[in-house]
Each structure stands twice: as C-alpha cells, then as structure tokens.
Write an enzyme that holds these catalytic residues in place. Sequence first.
Site, PDB file in Angstrom:
ATOM      1  N   GLU A  62     100.800 -18.117  42.447  1.00 24.40           N
ATOM      2  CA  GLU A  62      99.398 -17.688  42.296  1.00 24.40           C
ATOM      3  C   GLU A  62      98.971 -17.807  40.850  1.00 24.40           C
ATOM      4  O   GLU A  62      99.718 -17.443  39.943  1.00 24.40           O
ATOM      5  CB  GLU A  62      99.187 -16.203  42.649  1.00 24.40           C
ATOM      6  CG  GLU A  62      99.225 -15.832  44.088  1.00 24.40           C
ATOM      7  CD  GLU A  62      98.992 -14.331  44.319  1.00 24.40           C
ATOM      8  OE1 GLU A  62      98.324 -13.673  43.498  1.00 24.40           O
ATOM      9  OE2 GLU A  62      99.510 -13.841  45.326  1.00 24.40           O
ATOM     10  N   GLU A  79     105.061  -9.709  44.359  1.00 23.71           N
ATOM     11  CA  GLU A  79     104.736  -8.796  43.257  1.00 23.71           C
ATOM     12  C   GLU A  79     105.253  -7.376  43.451  1.00 23.71           C
ATOM     13  O   GLU A  79     104.468  -6.432  43.623  1.00 23.71           O
ATOM     14  CB  GLU A  79     103.221  -8.766  43.019  1.00 23.71           C
ATOM     15  CG  GLU A  79     102.618 -10.112  42.700  1.00 23.71           C
ATOM     16  CD  GLU A  79     101.164 -10.018  42.237  1.00 23.71           C
ATOM     17  OE1 GLU A  79     100.572  -8.928  42.312  1.00 23.71           O
ATOM     18  OE2 GLU A  79     100.627 -11.048  41.772  1.00 23.71           O
TER      19      GLU A  79
HETATM   20  C1  FCB Z   1      97.562 -10.681  42.900  1.00 20.37           C
HETATM   21  C2  FCB Z   1      97.804 -10.503  44.385  1.00 20.37           C
HETATM   22  C3  FCB Z   1      96.835 -11.248  45.260  1.00 20.37           C
HETATM   23  C4  FCB Z   1      95.429 -11.238  44.710  1.00 20.37           C
HETATM   24  C5  FCB Z   1      95.422 -11.621  43.252  1.00 20.37           C
HETATM   25  C6  FCB Z   1      94.046 -11.670  42.635  1.00 20.37           C
HETATM   26  O1  FCB Z   1      98.078  -9.594  42.207  1.00 20.37           O
HETATM   27  O2  FCB Z   1      99.099 -10.924  44.707  1.00 20.37           O
HETATM   28  O3  FCB Z   1      96.921 -10.704  46.544  1.00 20.37           O
HETATM   29  O4  FCB Z   1      94.847 -10.021  44.921  1.00 20.37           O
HETATM   30  O5  FCB Z   1      96.227 -10.753  42.513  1.00 20.37           O
END
Ligand code: FCB
Length: 443
Positions: free
Chosen positions: A349, A163
């Site tokens: 994620e 990110e």
């Molecule tokens: C993302 C992050 C991860 C976690 C999630 C909820 O932005 O990559 O580390 O905090 O959000």
Amino acid sequence: MRFPDGFLWGAATAAYQIEGAVAEDGRGPSIWDTFSHTPGAVLRGDTGDVACDHYHRWREDLDLLGELGVGAYRLSVAWPRVVPAGAGPVNPAGLDFYERLVDGLLERGITPMLTLYHWDLPQALQDAGGWANRDTAAHFADYAAVVHRRLGDRVPYWLTLNEPYCSAVVGHLDGRHAPGVRDERVAVTAVHHLLLAHGRAVAALRADGVTGQVGITCNLTSVHPASETPADVAAARRLDLHENRMYLDPLFRGAYPADAEAYYAPVTDFGFVHDGDLDLIAAPLDFFGINYYERHHVRADPADPERGWQRVPPARPTVTGIGVHPEGLAEILERVSREYTGLPLVVTETGLALHDYAGPDGEIADDERIAFFEGHLRAAHGAMTRGVSLLGFFPWSFLDNFEWASGYGVRYGLYYVDYPTQRRTPKRSARWYATVIRVNGLP
Ligand code: FCB
C-alpha cells in the site's frame, strides 16, 4: 524509467472498507461494525454497512480491474464471513464468496494476493478479550487453515496480517480505531498476540502444504530526529521502537528490541511472551509487505522527556494531516533490506487522500495523486537500482471506500465512487496508472 519484466502492478482494498452486506449470508458482526455504530467513533457516523456494495457488485469491480490492466489485486478476507463467531462453525457461504472472487480474478488473468486479517476481528472474540487474549492467536491460525483449505490451490500470495501496529496501537492505545481501547498495557499485549497470531498462521499454512508465497504486511515509517541534540535523537529512537522495531525485530531477528522492555516497563512487563513464541513469530517467510504513508521528524517532548516524543508537523499537510515524502519509501525499503531481511519486498500500500470531486465535464482531475504515485514509483525504482528486491507495487486504493475513523470523508481511490448511486468512474489517476502498467514504467 522501466521496471523489471514480471513486476507486479497491483491495486489494494480491504473487506470491511468495500464489501457492505454486513448481515448477509451468515456473516457475523466484527469489531468494526460495533465501533462504527458507536456514536462519535467515526466521522459523521458513517459505517461500513453498505460501503461500496462490493459484495453484490464484485463482477463489475473485477471488470474494472481488468480494464485498469493490473496484474495483481490485493484483497482481504473477512474473518467474520468465514467463521462468524471467530472460532467454531465455518460458514461455507462466506468461503463461497471469496472463491468466486479468486476465480473471477484468475479468469481475468489477475493474480490474487489475499490478506487474512485487515482489522475486522469477529465481535465474539472481542467479547472474550480480543487481542488482549492469547487464545485469539490460536483461533486466527484455525481460521487461516480453513481459508487455505478452500483456496490454497489458487492463491499465489498470502498475507497473514495487515499493519499489526494499527490493530494494536491505533485500536488499543490511541483508541481511534476499533475496538476503541485506550490502555498502553493492553496495546503492548496486543502487539505480541497479533505477532503470535501471524506466527501460528504461518505454521498452519506450512503444515497444510501451502504452495503460495507467505508474508505479512507492516506499515513502516521513516523516522528522523529533528536535530542532533541527544534529547531529539533519543525521542526519535523511541518513536522508531514504537512504530517500526517492535515489529521488525521479532519478525526478522526473533527477539524484541533490546530497549523494548525498559521502555514499556512503566506500563507492562513482557510476561505475555511464552517459550517458543518468538521462534514461531520469526519463522521464515517468502516475501515481506510494506505499507508506507508517513515520514516523521521527531523532537523531544518537554512534558514527557523520558518516554515521549513530538512529531514536527509537516510544512505542507495533506487532508489527513500527514505530508508527502516519497524519499521515505526508498529509505524504508533500503533499511529493511540492509538491516533486516533479504526477502523480496512488496509495496502492499501507499496512497494519497484527497477530497476528490467531478468537474463540470465529469472529469475527476486528481493530478496531485498522479504526482504522488509518480514520486513514490521513482523512489521505489531508485531503491531497486541500489539493490532492493521489489516484487510489486499496490496503490491504495482501487476504489474510494470507508476510510475507518474518517468514514467516507476522504477518498483514496483510483476509481471514484458516487455512494448514493454506487457508480464507479475512473479518475485521471486511473488512466495514468493504466499507462504505467502498459509500458511497465513511468510514461
Ligand atoms: C492503511 C490501511 C488501509 C487504508 C490506508 C489509507 O493504514 O491499511 O486500510 O485505510 O491506510
């Protein structure tokens, strides 16, 4: 609803969020140590000093992953464990820790996916300017090569950055994350230096003969204008530039978007882009990681009609204030495949924050999380039937953990962590997910 054979069912974590042991075995301080110890920066003053104590409990945690049945696990390497001052001497004890983890995963039949940077910049590099300093990109590539030399023969999936938007913008414009800077010029400079760090690290891994697949993870949002008025459409386009195209265009088209220089002109020119940078940034990858949390409806901001936007608040916000929109995941997967790259994609994620608690019977009944993942898996599957090549799905997160500026105030885990005792308990969602993995689809 079945997924293809070999689909990677995973789970994800990040070093600073779970490891603790911040001053052990030669680890240097990171910007998150400094930031979390800054009064007022993190909810209730929480820090990652102990977190889930995974540094000491890693064996038990790997056993839990085995019990869950995942085929893959996405973890991050803490740069300050491996190169405590960010540049210069390597700390072999740091590499030993990640070697134990990788070997422990392989022994359990779990494929490691390694993120090299999940936001824990060595503080010594921050003291020299951090991501505002171009040299940080070169130091990152050196560190990537160090990790690769130790683990390259055993790690099939490498992610350079997690990110870059959050590192650059949440850390340097919003100031809600380390290093807590609020300066748009610095934030835009950081975007470029992060992307350059990615490009240089890819080059370093390739030069080192990497045999695993190399990629990067971006958090992408699905952006829609709230109405068809030209003002709302233009505001949505600006938000899409800020959150998505500033990363996708350089990575996959080798150029910043055509509207970028004009949009950022009031704060900075693009003099930080040197000859050859974009070729490095756009060097071919093997897969692309996508983190998905947010879908926005956007309207113009009357107070800032030229540069601003407003995100329409969701009708039913979750505990972090964002809504639940599984269809946004399909939109993003399809957009990336259609407009940017034919590379295989991985959902590295997605997840739901809740205030989980154990009931009188000890059960942690996170049915909303089950519904969340079910919806997102349906969306991902739909995108696959429409031609998207998706390799895997990694729920955030394996364990409850230190959720950055929210500290331990919200929980994302499939496993509940009772922080005072460090006891881990599978939530209902963990048992549900174990079945998903076993049947390779939605039960
Ligand atoms: C993302 C992050 C991860 C976690 C999630 C909820 O932005 O990559 O580390 O905090 O959000």
